[in-house]
Motif scaffolding. Structure first.
Motif, PDB file in Angstrom:
ATOM      1  N   GLU A 265     -47.133  36.468   9.611  1.00  0.00           N
ATOM      2  CA  GLU A 265     -47.978  36.855  10.747  1.00  0.00           C
ATOM      3  C   GLU A 265     -47.770  38.324  11.106  1.00  0.00           C
ATOM      4  OE1 GLU A 265     -50.330  35.148  11.824  1.00  0.00           O
ATOM      5  OE2 GLU A 265     -49.855  33.162  11.036  1.00  0.00           O
ATOM      6  N   GLU A 267     -46.894  40.735   9.080  1.00  0.00           N
ATOM      7  CA  GLU A 267     -47.544  41.563   8.046  1.00  0.00           C
ATOM      8  C   GLU A 267     -49.034  41.718   8.337  1.00  0.00           C
ATOM      9  OE1 GLU A 267     -47.757  42.019   3.191  1.00  0.00           O
ATOM     10  OE2 GLU A 267     -47.267  40.056   4.050  1.00  0.00           O
ATOM     11  N   LYS A 268     -49.689  40.627   8.733  1.00  0.00           N
ATOM     12  CA  LYS A 268     -51.121  40.695   9.032  1.00  0.00           C
ATOM     13  C   LYS A 268     -51.387  41.578  10.251  1.00  0.00           C
ATOM     14  CE  LYS A 268     -51.525  36.113   8.783  1.00  0.00           C
ATOM     15  NZ  LYS A 268     -52.121  34.756   8.859  1.00  0.00           N
ATOM     16  N   THR A 272     -53.473  45.826  10.727  1.00  0.00           N
ATOM     17  CA  THR A 272     -54.670  46.090  11.523  1.00  0.00           C
ATOM     18  C   THR A 272     -54.747  47.558  11.931  1.00  0.00           C
ATOM     19  OG1 THR A 272     -53.574  45.554  13.630  1.00  0.00           O
ATOM     20  CG2 THR A 272     -54.626  43.734  12.428  1.00  0.00           C
TER      21      THR A 272
END
Length: 318
Positions: A265, A267-268, A272
């Motif tokens: 999570e 990493e995501k 952004t």
């Protein structure tokens, strides 16, 4: 037979708990007071991570003892992913090389992810007769021991980074420790000391106003917020790579499925535009490292800084 059934039940229950993680709020223990870069890094990741996990990630500031208070609290916690540590690199890889600590920086924690990295900037007072790193080194060679550098305290990253430059350039500068970056910067602006190396956020306004002269940034790339400042590599010192990093750790023994879920999570989130842009406004970078990479990097940094510390004879609380 009964024991086998009981054991199977316990394993099944543990697997179910891991699969439902998280099902209650998570405490993120921060090793610094509110307002600093460590705290900012924690809050930067806590808000989007709360949304991604569907549970609150509550930031708790526990400053003191060079990160020891926060680290000890996390180590006492159950290794289930509900108590995590947001640690500053100086406390994780420099302090253990200088002072006795109650934890092992490698064995006591399960690395989760690096959430922010901030290179250092070498700045000098405005009336020092140098304009780049070569001129600075030449001036220091002609004036051994006469240049005073400020740091936020004995054993700080500022001290260790400047001593690394001393060793690389074969120069001698004199350490003046302060109780924090704020008072060190005040005296630098006042001309009481000659230079310092620290993270960009407190320096950028003074660099832009001309109150301080920036000689190099110790990261791999120039800063978007100060593109005119060359990297140390561009200035002829490719091994002068110094970065403050801010990483999340869990207690050792935390299930790998939990660690991997958190890392995935994070990493995501860090990929952004919103997160990257926020990092850039701080003069920092969203450089993700997952569990394996962070664990390896932690070990490498411990070894790297130990050599500098031992050569310079740096002692904690001296």
């Amino acid at each position: 037979m009964c024991q086998a059934i009981l054991l199977a039940g316990l394993v099944s229950n543990a697997n179910a708990q891991e699969a439902s993680y998280p099902d209650r709020p998570i405490s993120l223990i921060v090793s610094a007071a509110p307002g600093g870069t460590t705290d900012l890094a924690a809050r930067m990741i806590a808000e989007p991570l709360s949304k991604a996990l569907g549970q609150s990630v509550v930031v708790e500031n526990k400053p003191g003892a060079s990160g020891g208070i926060a680290a000890s609290q996390v180590l006492r916690a159950k290794p289930d992913g509900y108590t995590l540590l947001l640690q500053y690199s100086g406390f994780q890889v420099i302090t253990p090389n200088i002072d006795k600590v109650s934890w092992d920086p490698v064995k006591s924690f399960a690395p989760v992810a690096n959430v922010l990295s901030a290179p250092q900037v070498l700045v000098v007072k405005k009336d020092l007769p140098v304009n780049n790193l070569k001129e600075f080194v030449d001036y220091a060679m002609k004036n051994p021991g006469k240049l005073n550098y400020a740091s936020s305290g004995n054993g700080s990253l500022q001290q260790v980074a400047t001593e690394q430059l001393n060793q690389m350039a074969n120069i001698e500068t004199t350490h003046v420790p302060y109780k924090g970056t704020g008072p060190a910067l005040t005296d630098l602006l006042g001309g009481v000391v000659d230079l310092t190396i620290t993270t960009p956020p407190p320096l950028l306004p003074h660099i832009k106003s001309g109150a301080l002269k920036a000689l190099v940034v110790t990261g791999k790339e120039r800063l978007d917020s100060a593109p005119e400042v060359p990297t140390a590599a561009e200035a002829g010192y490719p091994d002068l790579q110094v970065s403050s990093w801010f990483a999340m750790y869990a207690p050792a023994g935390t299930p790998n499925t939990v660690v991997q879920k958190l890392a995935g999570e994070i990493e995501k989130i860090m990929a952004t535009d919103a997160y990257r842009e926020k990092a850039e406004t701080l003069g920092a970078m969203a450089e993700f490292m997952g569990p394996e990479a962070l664990g390896k990097y932690t070990e490498e940094e411990l070894v790297r800084w130990k050599k500098v510390i031992d050569t310079a004879g740096i002692k904690g609380n001296q």
